[in-house]
Design a protein around this motif. Structure first.
Motif, PDB file in Angstrom:
ATOM      1  N   UNK A 258       0.837  -1.204   0.000  1.00 20.19           N
ATOM      2  CA  UNK A 258       0.000   0.000   0.000  1.00 20.19           C
ATOM      3  C   UNK A 258       0.870   1.251   0.000  1.00 20.19           C
ATOM      4  N   UNK A 259       1.912   1.270   0.813  1.00 19.09           N
ATOM      5  CA  UNK A 259       2.791   2.439   0.871  1.00 19.09           C
ATOM      6  C   UNK A 259       3.500   2.665  -0.460  1.00 19.09           C
ATOM      7  N   UNK A 260       3.962   1.587  -1.083  1.00 15.72           N
ATOM      8  CA  UNK A 260       4.679   1.698  -2.353  1.00 15.72           C
ATOM      9  C   UNK A 260       3.806   2.143  -3.509  1.00 15.72           C
ATOM     10  N   UNK A 261       2.587   1.649  -3.567  1.00 17.06           N
ATOM     11  CA  UNK A 261       1.678   1.988  -4.660  1.00 17.06           C
ATOM     12  C   UNK A 261       0.985   3.331  -4.416  1.00 17.06           C
ATOM     13  N   UNK A 262       0.716   3.659  -3.170  1.00 13.71           N
ATOM     14  CA  UNK A 262       0.018   4.904  -2.842  1.00 13.71           C
ATOM     15  C   UNK A 262      -1.482   4.774  -2.911  1.00 13.71           C
ATOM     16  N   UNK A 263      -1.988   4.123  -3.927  1.00 11.03           N
ATOM     17  CA  UNK A 263      -3.422   3.936  -4.147  1.00 11.03           C
ATOM     18  C   UNK A 263      -3.571   2.590  -4.845  1.00 11.03           C
ATOM     19  N   UNK A 264      -4.133   1.605  -4.152  1.00  9.14           N
ATOM     20  CA  UNK A 264      -4.151   0.252  -4.695  1.00  9.14           C
ATOM     21  C   UNK A 264      -5.454  -0.450  -4.318  1.00  9.14           C
ATOM     22  N   UNK A 265      -5.910  -1.327  -5.193  1.00 12.16           N
ATOM     23  CA  UNK A 265      -7.080  -2.153  -4.927  1.00 12.16           C
ATOM     24  C   UNK A 265      -6.584  -3.577  -4.717  1.00 12.16           C
ATOM     25  N   UNK A 266      -6.831  -4.114  -3.528  1.00  8.66           N
ATOM     26  CA  UNK A 266      -6.425  -5.484  -3.217  1.00  8.66           C
ATOM     27  C   UNK A 266      -7.551  -6.190  -2.473  1.00  8.66           C
TER      28      UNK A 266
ATOM     29  N   UNK B 156     -10.324  -0.625  -2.028  1.00  6.88           N
ATOM     30  CA  UNK B 156      -9.310   0.385  -2.340  1.00  6.88           C
ATOM     31  C   UNK B 156      -8.644   0.832  -1.043  1.00  6.88           C
ATOM     32  N   UNK B 157      -7.322   0.794  -1.037  1.00  5.33           N
ATOM     33  CA  UNK B 157      -6.533   1.265   0.086  1.00  5.33           C
ATOM     34  C   UNK B 157      -5.620   2.379  -0.397  1.00  5.33           C
ATOM     35  N   UNK B 158      -5.409   3.389   0.446  1.00  2.74           N
ATOM     36  CA  UNK B 158      -4.489   4.476   0.130  1.00  2.74           C
ATOM     37  C   UNK B 158      -3.446   4.561   1.229  1.00  2.74           C
TER      38      UNK B 158
END
Length: 105
Positions: free
Chosen positions: A46-54, A62-64
């Protein structure tokens, strides 16, 4: 000459319509289910992508990485997800619209 121009126009419109459908599709879940990851791996994703759906439970979510990823009218809420080594891992934030009672009038 006109049939050729009409054929080119129709083929162009068909290509644009087909291309638009690809952009309108929702984002596919990234990575794997959080239950297969360690807490540190899920947090790093999550930290690396910034905005990710998992997938962090029953459905993709969606997590930010922080409140700055939410729109101006949304608030960031810390989200916990089950991981391989922690049933309540704080992997990131969820953006949501605040309820009426949450507005600071």
């Amino acid at each position: 000459m006109r049939p050729l121009a009409l054929a080119l126009l129709c083929s162009h419109l068909a290509a644009v319509a087909a291309g638009t459908g690809a952009f309108a599709q929702p984002r596919a879940p990234r990575g794997s289910v959080t239950a297969r990851m360690t807490c540190a791996e899920a947090m790093a994703l999550v930290k690396g992508e910034g905005d990710v759906v998992i997938v962090a439970g029953a459905a993709p979510e969606r997590f930010v990485s922080g409140p700055g990823q939410c729109s101006g009218s949304e608030i960031a809420e810390l989200r916990f997800a089950p991981t391989r080594d922690n049933p309540q891992c704080p992997i990131g934030y969820r953006c949501r619209e605040p309820g009426f009672e949450e507005w600071n009038w």
